[in-house]
Design a protein around this motif. Structure first.
Motif, PDB file in Angstrom:
ATOM      1  N   ILE A  19      80.212-145.176 -68.652  1.00 20.17           N
ATOM      2  CA  ILE A  19      78.801-144.911 -68.368  1.00 20.17           C
ATOM      3  C   ILE A  19      78.064-146.221 -68.580  1.00 20.17           C
ATOM      4  O   ILE A  19      77.933-146.710 -69.703  1.00 20.17           O
ATOM      5  N   VAL A  20      77.584-146.797 -67.492  1.00 19.00           N
ATOM      6  CA  VAL A  20      77.190-148.201 -67.482  1.00 19.00           C
ATOM      7  C   VAL A  20      75.697-148.338 -67.221  1.00 19.00           C
ATOM      8  O   VAL A  20      75.148-147.673 -66.338  1.00 19.00           O
ATOM      9  N   GLU A  21      75.055-149.209 -67.990  1.00 16.12           N
ATOM     10  CA  GLU A  21      73.641-149.484 -67.745  1.00 16.12           C
ATOM     11  C   GLU A  21      73.471-150.241 -66.429  1.00 16.12           C
ATOM     12  O   GLU A  21      74.310-151.062 -66.053  1.00 16.12           O
ATOM     13  N   PHE A  36      74.923-145.465 -64.652  1.00 19.21           N
ATOM     14  CA  PHE A  36      75.701-144.972 -63.515  1.00 19.21           C
ATOM     15  C   PHE A  36      77.184-145.021 -63.835  1.00 19.21           C
ATOM     16  O   PHE A  36      77.627-145.702 -64.770  1.00 19.21           O
ATOM     17  N   SER A  37      77.949-144.275 -63.021  1.00 16.75           N
ATOM     18  CA  SER A  37      79.413-144.247 -63.137  1.00 16.75           C
ATOM     19  C   SER A  37      79.998-144.193 -61.732  1.00 16.75           C
ATOM     20  O   SER A  37      79.376-143.646 -60.810  1.00 16.75           O
ATOM     21  N   LEU A  38      81.190-144.742 -61.578  1.00 16.46           N
ATOM     22  CA  LEU A  38      81.890-144.722 -60.295  1.00 16.46           C
ATOM     23  C   LEU A  38      83.228-144.009 -60.443  1.00 16.46           C
ATOM     24  O   LEU A  38      84.009-144.327 -61.352  1.00 16.46           O
ATOM     25  N   ILE A  39      83.486-143.055 -59.539  1.00 20.01           N
ATOM     26  CA  ILE A  39      84.759-142.337 -59.542  1.00 20.01           C
ATOM     27  C   ILE A  39      85.313-142.336 -58.120  1.00 20.01           C
ATOM     28  O   ILE A  39      85.016-141.442 -57.325  1.00 20.01           O
ATOM     29  N   PRO A  40      86.112-143.352 -57.739  1.00 19.52           N
ATOM     30  CA  PRO A  40      86.808-143.286 -56.457  1.00 19.52           C
ATOM     31  C   PRO A  40      88.019-142.356 -56.580  1.00 19.52           C
ATOM     32  O   PRO A  40      88.685-142.330 -57.625  1.00 19.52           O
ATOM     33  N   PHE A  41      88.298-141.597 -55.511  1.00 15.84           N
ATOM     34  CA  PHE A  41      89.409-140.647 -55.613  1.00 15.84           C
ATOM     35  C   PHE A  41      90.135-140.519 -54.280  1.00 15.84           C
ATOM     36  O   PHE A  41      89.565-140.693 -53.212  1.00 15.84           O
ATOM     37  N   GLY A  73      74.219-138.863 -78.285  1.00 17.16           N
ATOM     38  CA  GLY A  73      72.911-139.216 -78.836  1.00 17.16           C
ATOM     39  C   GLY A  73      72.737-140.705 -79.032  1.00 17.16           C
ATOM     40  O   GLY A  73      71.707-141.171 -79.481  1.00 17.16           O
ATOM     41  N   GLY A  74      73.724-141.492 -78.707  1.00 23.07           N
ATOM     42  CA  GLY A  74      73.628-142.932 -78.880  1.00 23.07           C
ATOM     43  C   GLY A  74      74.997-143.553 -78.826  1.00 23.07           C
ATOM     44  O   GLY A  74      75.993-142.904 -78.529  1.00 23.07           O
ATOM     45  N   GLY A  75      75.064-144.845 -79.112  1.00 22.60           N
ATOM     46  CA  GLY A  75      76.334-145.542 -79.037  1.00 22.60           C
ATOM     47  C   GLY A  75      76.640-145.966 -77.624  1.00 22.60           C
ATOM     48  O   GLY A  75      75.905-145.714 -76.686  1.00 22.60           O
ATOM     49  N   GLY A  76      77.770-146.642 -77.477  1.00 21.83           N
ATOM     50  CA  GLY A  76      78.170-147.080 -76.150  1.00 21.83           C
ATOM     51  C   GLY A  76      77.179-148.095 -75.613  1.00 21.83           C
ATOM     52  O   GLY A  76      76.470-148.778 -76.334  1.00 21.83           O
ATOM     53  N   SER A  77      77.161-148.200 -74.317  1.00 24.31           N
ATOM     54  CA  SER A  77      76.314-149.217 -73.696  1.00 24.31           C
ATOM     55  C   SER A  77      74.939-148.709 -73.347  1.00 24.31           C
ATOM     56  O   SER A  77      74.103-149.467 -72.897  1.00 24.31           O
ATOM     57  N   HIS A 132      71.265-140.576 -64.860  1.00 21.58           N
ATOM     58  CA  HIS A 132      72.678-140.945 -64.904  1.00 21.58           C
ATOM     59  C   HIS A 132      73.294-140.461 -63.598  1.00 21.58           C
ATOM     60  O   HIS A 132      73.444-139.254 -63.382  1.00 21.58           O
ATOM     61  N   VAL A 133      73.634-141.389 -62.698  1.00 23.34           N
ATOM     62  CA  VAL A 133      74.202-141.038 -61.403  1.00 23.34           C
ATOM     63  C   VAL A 133      75.707-141.276 -61.443  1.00 23.34           C
ATOM     64  O   VAL A 133      76.163-142.385 -61.744  1.00 23.34           O
ATOM     65  N   VAL A 134      76.455-140.232 -61.133  1.00 17.44           N
ATOM     66  CA  VAL A 134      77.909-140.344 -61.024  1.00 17.44           C
ATOM     67  C   VAL A 134      78.250-140.320 -59.536  1.00 17.44           C
ATOM     68  O   VAL A 134      78.059-139.306 -58.860  1.00 17.44           O
TER      69      VAL A 134
END
Length: 750
Positions: free
Chosen positions: A344-346, A308-313, A388-392, A272-274
């Motif tokens: 949190i995106v596949e 992965f996730s993206l956080i522009p700031f 533990g699960g759910g989401g994408s 999981h890359v942020v």
């Protein structure tokens, strides 16, 4: 002298003087690198002549890899060898400060080559004479993206009569790769790298586990590369057969061992890359465009099963959701966008395309609220670790948490103190255990702070240079961490077989694909085949590879010393600790390594005082240098050399120490106003003295009239009136002299 040589090269650099003096000639430039079991010892030898009819200063500049330690330095001149020695940094600094306080010059040379340190040395060479420089440095080659890279910088700035590079590689396992890409003639990475072998390179394979690389262009071949000859970086790439030696321990007769671990065939762990991306106002223009180009490539290199996730700031911290557009106008301080599992995106092709569209909409404005962005990234990482699960992305618990922070500035906002940010983020990260990698983009970023933040959080800090290839630098860095293979790796040795106090780091947060883990230490008496189990978070990592193969080698001691000092200094950089620093200094002194806590001092020929080698002398000024002047070649990341007096020998005062003399000089003539009349006297610097005339010193004692350079007394060094009131005398009717007390034993300065 009147010239200044400011260039970075791994060989000799020479310059034409401002007065048009014929430039020094490089007669020989040899580089010999011996690589045994990944440990490289490189010797640069440069032979230079002064073809002019007068003395001039010749400069030697060497660019070393960032993680290399100098271990030896020699200057050969007039059949005399001046050898350097290593001493503690603090002692050198004290003497350096004292030299400055007494008015003796000092030099500082900044590094301008990427990921490197520079050494700069200058000596005054007499007409028609030659000088030879010999510099040795050592480094443990790091395996990156599946190969070891030995980099040798070459930049003589002229065709050389005898130019040769030889690299000798000897490993215990068969070599599966040996190549020499074409000489890289620019600092920048090419968009389409030319991996063709350099046509001047010759590779010989004496055995399956050894190789000799020779690169020796003729003068004509050098001219074909340009009027100034060859200029660039020669890279020798090699790797060993991982199937033959994935888990290898080398043991030497002196009791030291080194353990190399790089198992082949392991599938990459899902991660999981942020991505925490600075889009503040300072990123406007080329930087933001390069960030977009890099991220478009990086997203394509995510593995199947990654999230992965993206956080522009900037002044506001935004959290990207695939179906929610980002806004970059009229930002207000705070965190926008709802924080939920859809952030949190596949790494599917559809989601990557949506991410690219959002990244291409980035606009640069606002401040740099870095602390808020990092806190948000840790919340995101926690969500991935604990769900533990759910989401994408079901089963996020299996994903290795990685945070990649890129910024070009210093933090501001409610929390802007860098020490406070490191402390609070490190404490907060204890829960999720994310590896934080920091990228300092350009000169405005606080690299020291970013490196410390990364080291405290199982990552590394890197510089991204502001140049046309910045997007490629970002891409190449990501490739090194793109495929984690094992997490929380621990080497467990039998405590009865090894000296546990001698072990280097035995716990590693991650083993990345294409990399290698290295542990060194010392065996207990009588042990020849140490037992070790390598375990990772998911169990016993040795299940995937054979037990360590133990091989006898000649020596592993210097490799152990190098690795120990390097890791101690990294630990001290992360969390300053006097005990770590002292141990690093003690080992560095024992093995003659030049580090941030030690200095290299070389007695310098043809000098009488420390001089400023970074600035030209004043017009008409000819400052001699003393045999007791010394160069302090020390490194603090990008700090290079200081010039110090010899700590052992007493420094002989010189004409340069007489503060009132320079304004009265015109070459070798001195004009003194005596009783209202100007008198012109010659200044002798190294003339042989004959018989001495008797004279009377100011206190009324007996003395003899000697050349001024032969008897410089503290009483008149800084006071012309004291000198004229009783010390002045004339030697052989024309030379400026001093009435030297009989009891004073002062040898003439050379």
């Amino acid at each position: 002298m009147g010239f200044k040589a400011v260039v970075v090269s791994a060989a000799l650099l020479v310059a034409v003087s401002a007065q048009g003096i014929q430039q020094p000639k490089v007669h020989r430039l040899h580089v010999l690198s011996e690589v045994r079991n990944r440990y490289a010892k490189t010797l640069i030898t440069s032979r230079v002549g002064n073809p002019a009819d007068q003395a001039q200063e010749i400069s030697f500049d060497a660019v070393l890899p960032e993680n290399a330690f100098i271990s030896r330095f020699l200057i050969e001149m007039d059949n005399v060898t001046y050898e350097a020695y290593v001493r503690g940094k603090e002692e050198a600094r004290q003497e350096y400060d004292a030299a400055v306080a007494e008015g003796r010059g000092a030099a500082h040379v900044a590094v301008s080559a990427r990921d490197s340190n520079v050494v700069h040395v200058s000596v005054n060479v007499e007409a028609q004479k030659k000088v030879t420089f010999n510099l040795t440095y050592e480094e443990l080659l790091q395996r990156e993206i599946g190969a070891y890279n030995l980099r040798i910088n070459i930049n003589p700035r002229q065709p050389v009569d005898d130019l040769a590079v030889e690299v000798r590689i000897e490993e215990q396992a068969p070599l599966r790769l040996v190549e020499v890409p074409r000489l890289q003639e620019t600092n920048e990475i090419l968009d389409t790298p030319d991996n063709a072998t350099d046509p001047l390179a010759r590779i010989v394979r004496p055995t399956p586990s050894s190789a000799i690389v020779r690169w020796s262009p003729t003068k004509e071949e050098q001219r074909q590369r340009g009027e100034e000859g060859v200029s660039g970086q020669l890279v020798v790439r090699y790797d060993v057969d991982r199937d033959a030696s994935p888990n290898q321990i080398l043991v030497s007769e002196d009791g030291y061992f080194v353990h190399f671990y790089a198992p082949p065939g392991l599938p990459p762990l899902p991660k999981h890359v942020v991505f925490v991306l600075d889009v503040s106002g300072s990123m406007m223009g080329r930087k933001i465009e390069q960030l977009k180009a890099a991220m478009n490539t990086i997203l394509d290199e995510l593995n199947a099963g990654d999230v992965f996730s993206l956080i522009p700031f900037s002044s506001e911290v935004q959290v990207w959701h695939p179906d929610v557009p980002l806004t970059f106008r009229h930002w207000q301080p705070g965190v926008s966008s709802a924080f939920n599992a859809s952030a949190i995106v596949e790494a599917t092709s559809e989601n990557i395309a949506k991410a690219k569209n959002s990244i291409n909409s980035f606009e640069a404005n606002g401040l740099t609220y870095m602390f808020s962005a990092l806190k948000t990234a840790l919340r995101m990482s926690d969500a991935g670790v604990h769900s533990g699960g759910g989401g994408s992305a079901p089963g996020w618990r299996r994903h290795a948490p990685i945070i990649v922070l890129l910024t070009d500035g210093e933090p501001n906002g409610q929390v802007s103190d860098t020490d406070e940010i490191v402390r609070r983020i490190t404490e907060r990260n204890a829960e999720s255990g994310a590896a934080i990698f920091t990228l300092a983009f350009g000169t405005g970023a606080d690299y020291g702070f970013l490196r410390r933040l990364a080291l405290r959080n199982s990552g590394v800090g890197r510089r991204i240079y502001e140049a046309a290839d910045a997007h490629l630098q970002l891409r190449n860095f990501y490739r090194q961490i793109a495929s984690p293979l094992l997490a929380d790796v621990t080497f467990n040795y039998d405590g009865q077989q090894v000296d546990e106090n001698s072990l280097t780091t035995v716990k590693f947060p991650t083993l990345f694909g294409g990399g290698e883990l290295v542990v060194a230490g010392r065996l207990s008496s009588g042990t020849r085949e140490p037992w070790c189990a390598v375990r990772s978070r998911d169990g016993n990592a040795t299940d995937a590879v054979p037990a360590p193969a133990v091989v006898n080698v000649t020596s592993a001691e210097r490799l152990w010393a190098y690795l120990t000092v390097r890791q101690l200094l990294d630990q001290d950089a992360a969390t300053p600790n006097e005990t770590l620093r002292t141990r690093a200094k003690d080992i560095a002194l024992r093995y003659s390594f030049v580090t941030s806590v030690t200095s290299l001092v070389v007695v310098k020929p043809n000098a009488t005082s420390a001089v400023n080698l970074d600035e030209p002398n004043a017009p008409g000024e000819d400052i001699p240098m003393s045999i007791d002047a010394a160069l302090d070649l020390s490194f603090d990341d990008y700090d290079a050399l200081d010039i110090d007096p010899d700590p052992v020998a007493e420094v002989v005062p010189t004409l340069a120490d007489i503060t009132w003399l320079s304004p009265l000089r015109n070459g070798s003539q001195v004009t003194l106003n005596i009783n209202g009349t100007d008198q012109h006297l010659q200044l002798a610097e190294n003339q042989t003295e004959g018989s001495f005339q008797n004279c009377t010193t100011p206190p009324g004692g007996s003395g003899v009239c000697r050349h001024l350079a032969a008897c410089i007394l503290p009483e008149f060094k800084e006071r012309l009136d004291v000198f004229l009131s009783g010390y002045l005398c004339v030697v052989e009717d024309s030379f400026l002299g001093v009435c030297c007390p009989d009891a004073t034993s002062v040898t003439p300065a050379a």
